[in-house]
Scaffold this active site. Sequence first.
Site, PDB file in Angstrom:
ATOM      1  N   SER A 245       0.605  -1.138  -0.108  1.00 45.79           N
ATOM      2  CA  SER A 245       0.269   0.381   0.567  1.00 45.79           C
ATOM      3  C   SER A 245       1.355   1.405  -0.153  1.00 45.79           C
ATOM      4  O   SER A 245       1.456   1.766  -0.642  1.00 45.79           O
ATOM      5  CB  SER A 245      -0.559  -0.053   1.306  1.00 45.79           C
ATOM      6  N   HIS A 246       0.510   1.572   1.159  1.00 47.45           N
ATOM      7  CA  HIS A 246       1.369   3.445   0.872  1.00 47.45           C
ATOM      8  C   HIS A 246       2.170   3.554   1.758  1.00 47.45           C
ATOM      9  O   HIS A 246       3.662   3.466   1.634  1.00 47.45           O
ATOM     10  CB  HIS A 246       0.862   4.444   1.773  1.00 47.45           C
TER      11      HIS A 246
ATOM     12  N   LYS B 295      -1.722  -8.220  -0.274  1.00 46.02           N
ATOM     13  CA  LYS B 295      -3.485  -8.021   0.325  1.00 46.02           C
ATOM     14  C   LYS B 295      -4.552  -9.392  -0.919  1.00 46.02           C
ATOM     15  O   LYS B 295      -4.811  -9.585  -1.928  1.00 46.02           O
ATOM     16  CB  LYS B 295      -4.339  -6.797   0.165  1.00 46.02           C
TER      17      LYS B 295
ATOM     18  N   ASP C 220      -2.403   6.693  -3.168  1.00 37.92           N
ATOM     19  CA  ASP C 220      -0.432   5.972  -2.416  1.00 37.92           C
ATOM     20  C   ASP C 220      -0.710   4.915  -3.507  1.00 37.92           C
ATOM     21  O   ASP C 220      -1.308   4.736  -4.373  1.00 37.92           O
ATOM     22  CB  ASP C 220      -1.389   5.122  -1.104  1.00 37.92           C
TER      23      ASP C 220
ATOM     24  N   ASP D 276      -0.569   1.785  -3.583  1.00 36.31           N
ATOM     25  CA  ASP D 276      -2.203   0.243  -4.566  1.00 36.31           C
ATOM     26  C   ASP D 276      -3.516   1.197  -5.076  1.00 36.31           C
ATOM     27  O   ASP D 276      -3.813   0.441  -5.345  1.00 36.31           O
ATOM     28  CB  ASP D 276      -1.820  -0.938  -3.701  1.00 36.31           C
TER      29      ASP D 276
ATOM     30  N   ASP E 218      -5.600   3.382  -3.654  1.00 40.09           N
ATOM     31  CA  ASP E 218      -6.834   2.937  -2.180  1.00 40.09           C
ATOM     32  C   ASP E 218      -7.036   4.362  -1.795  1.00 40.09           C
ATOM     33  O   ASP E 218      -8.077   5.003  -1.548  1.00 40.09           O
ATOM     34  CB  ASP E 218      -6.953   2.270  -2.167  1.00 40.09           C
ATOM     35  N   ARG E 219      -6.117   5.533  -1.332  1.00 38.53           N
ATOM     36  CA  ARG E 219      -6.083   6.082  -0.443  1.00 38.53           C
ATOM     37  C   ARG E 219      -5.957   7.877  -1.055  1.00 38.53           C
ATOM     38  O   ARG E 219      -5.449   7.692  -2.554  1.00 38.53           O
ATOM     39  CB  ARG E 219      -4.873   6.163   0.409  1.00 38.53           C
TER      40      ARG E 219
ATOM     41  N   GLU F 180     -10.045   7.690   8.264  1.00 45.12           N
ATOM     42  CA  GLU F 180      -9.284   9.639   8.383  1.00 45.12           C
ATOM     43  C   GLU F 180      -7.985   8.621   8.173  1.00 45.12           C
ATOM     44  O   GLU F 180      -7.345   9.963   7.574  1.00 45.12           O
ATOM     45  CB  GLU F 180      -9.143   9.448   9.899  1.00 45.12           C
TER      46      GLU F 180
ATOM     47  N   LYS G 112     -11.224   0.874  -0.370  1.00 48.99           N
ATOM     48  CA  LYS G 112     -11.530   2.294  -0.578  1.00 48.99           C
ATOM     49  C   LYS G 112     -11.153   2.584  -1.966  1.00 48.99           C
ATOM     50  O   LYS G 112     -10.061   2.032  -2.639  1.00 48.99           O
ATOM     51  CB  LYS G 112     -10.631   3.134   0.295  1.00 48.99           C
TER      52      LYS G 112
HETATM   53  C1  VG1 Z   1      -3.567   2.176   8.005  1.00 46.51           C
HETATM   54  C2  VG1 Z   1      -4.861   2.726   8.570  1.00 46.51           C
HETATM   55  C3  VG1 Z   1      -5.719   1.789   8.201  1.00 46.51           C
HETATM   56  C4  VG1 Z   1      -6.656   1.102   6.487  1.00 46.51           C
HETATM   57  C5  VG1 Z   1      -5.370   0.475   6.424  1.00 46.51           C
HETATM   58  C6  VG1 Z   1      -5.231   0.196   5.754  1.00 46.51           C
HETATM   59  O1  VG1 Z   1      -3.987   0.636   9.436  1.00 46.51           O
HETATM   60  O2  VG1 Z   1      -4.798   3.216   9.805  1.00 46.51           O
HETATM   61  O3  VG1 Z   1      -6.908   2.923   8.330  1.00 46.51           O
HETATM   62  O4  VG1 Z   1      -6.743   0.825   6.688  1.00 46.51           O
HETATM   63  O5  VG1 Z   1      -4.143   0.602   7.281  1.00 46.51           O
HETATM   64  O6  VG1 Z   1      -4.356   0.586   4.348  1.00 46.51           O
HETATM   65  P1  VG1 Z   1      -3.193   0.513  10.689  1.00 46.51           P
HETATM   66  O7  VG1 Z   1      -4.008  -0.892  11.403  1.00 46.51           O
HETATM   67  O8  VG1 Z   1      -1.657   0.884  10.542  1.00 46.51           O
HETATM   68  O9  VG1 Z   1      -3.146   1.957  11.843  1.00 46.51           O
HETATM   69  V1  VG1 Z   1      -3.833   0.683   3.104  1.00 46.51           V
HETATM   70  O10 VG1 Z   1      -3.998   1.650   2.122  1.00 46.51           O
HETATM   71  O11 VG1 Z   1      -3.458  -0.562   3.081  1.00 46.51           O
HETATM   72  O12 VG1 Z   1      -4.745  -0.277   1.793  1.00 46.51           O
HETATM   73 CO    CO Z   2      -2.964   1.736  -0.095  1.00 45.03          CO
END
Ligand code: VG1
Ligand code: CO
Length: 539
Positions: A112-113, A125, A276, A278, A280-281, A363, A375
């Site tokens: 992800s990010h 994922k 981000d 992938d 989704d953000r 958030e 998302k």
């Molecule tokens: C973080 C965020 C959460 C989000 C998750 C996956 O998780 O806080 O809101 O769903 O990343 O985002 P954590 O457990 O580190 O707080 V992503 O863009 O991987 O799909």
């Molecule tokens: Co992501």
Amino acid sequence: MIDIVKTSPYLDQKMGTAGLRKKTSIAMQKNYFENFMQSIFNTIPELSKKSFLVGGDGRYYNAIAIQKIIKIAAANGVKKLYVGKDGLVSTPASSHILLKNHLDGSFVLSASHNPGGIDGDFGIKYANASGGQCQPSESAAIFEQTKTITEYKIVDCPDFDLSEIGTFKCNQTEIEVIDPYVDYIQLMQSIFDFNSIKKLLTSGFRFVFDAMNGVTGPYAKKIFEEILGAPKGTVLNGKPLEDFGGLHPDPNLIYAKSLVDLMYSDKAPDFAAANDGDGDRNMILGKQFFVCPSDCLAILTNNYKLIPAYKNGIFGVAKSAATSLAVKHVAEALKIGYYEVPTGWKYFIHLMDTNRITFCGEESFGTGASYIREKDGIWATLFWLSIIAKTHKSIKEIAVTHWQQYGRNYYLRNDYEAIPQDIADKLMADLEQKLPALTGKTLKGYTISKAHPLIYNDPVDNTSTKNGLIIHFTNGSRIVYRLSGTGTIGATLRVYIERYVTDKLLEDPQTMLKDLEEVSRIIADIPARTNKEKPDIIT
Ligand code: VG1
Ligand code: CO
């Protein structure tokens, strides 16, 4: 030929908030990735009837891991695999492709990010037939498999060429290399009024989209530049790179710094969005203006009528508990359902499947809706463009008008990173113990009205605990504490802080929340336990 490879378990393959996430060097250990894939397949019955999608955000090790998935899936007798051309597919597009083709699951290779590259992070994922990431009971079953695995199956054959669309076979498994863009783009066209956005983007309105060298680059170029007519160069960092060009592909005020600097300079375009790794953000910026993600969900919900797909009405809206209450005010005014769930998109899925909600958000720069089960950064960007096209207001005007109507939930997240796991666990356990005694206490003028752990009763799945601790104050302010489930070094303590006001709408959040941030540190005894006077990251 199918090889049966003897192996021994790694004991750390537990999925977190969004799949399995590890340092790349750990994921690359001998048999590590193979063990995890075999463990997943061990939990799925009748593989000869099952079809899956495979793709990723283009980060380092994706290309190698995808070849392994194909060969392991084929050795396990999977019916069919759809593979994104060049091994790419964004997380939101994967959800759509999965649902559209009624697949049984998907594997999106992404952290992800989190940064990529050999020194960065790697992840996977795993989504099930719902179109979204598997439920806690499924990840628990897979984790059990990883602890006892002794062998995995893999087809011994050369790597496959994934650069051309087409179909071939590996063992009995059909492999179809697909265009990862076309269906997703059609979906976006079915939701939004592309004509009105095109009019905006070809009228001198200045917009930039930062793909942060992640997977959304090609999607964004096709959608914004080719179809919607935005000038060439609208999409920045538009080529997916294995190490994201050294960027930390996390669209926030800290890691998307060059975009933020541009938006706060006198050369600022009218509107900017970033996604981000992938896809989704999303982060949304106007000229000298940043939209807090919690407000983003509230503002989009409030404007649903401007979007063709939603103009006839929406079901309710949901947010993670850590997200501010801004959207609750909107849900009350619109008289639609309102739900609060634990962190992690998987908790929205049952609410969507049972028509309780249409929109949802977190958030952590995540907004989305029930057309898929993830998302979606490009969807959020198109939604904002639609609002601008229809209202002719600037981003700042849209947000300020919103606050004037509903009040403002000032909001900040404090992250304390790389804390030794045992210290973080003890901090949370001790805080949970002391919650009942906190009611009635006043700190820096804030009086605690109630304090409790977040327990969520999913309408379909199980009751979920260990989701964090919530402290409510008599003036509507809140603090939420939880440990991250996506980090790869030690533990990250996240503290979410919000304060609701109906005047003082245009202040700096850091100023408005200074006392409450201090209160959050006192209540959980953060400095003494973590040796940190201040958070490492504030978003
Ligand atoms: C973080 C965020 C959460 C989000 C998750 C996956 O998780 O806080 O809101 O769903 O990343 O985002 P954590 O457990 O580190 O707080 V992503 O863009 O991987 O799909
Ligand atoms: Co992501």
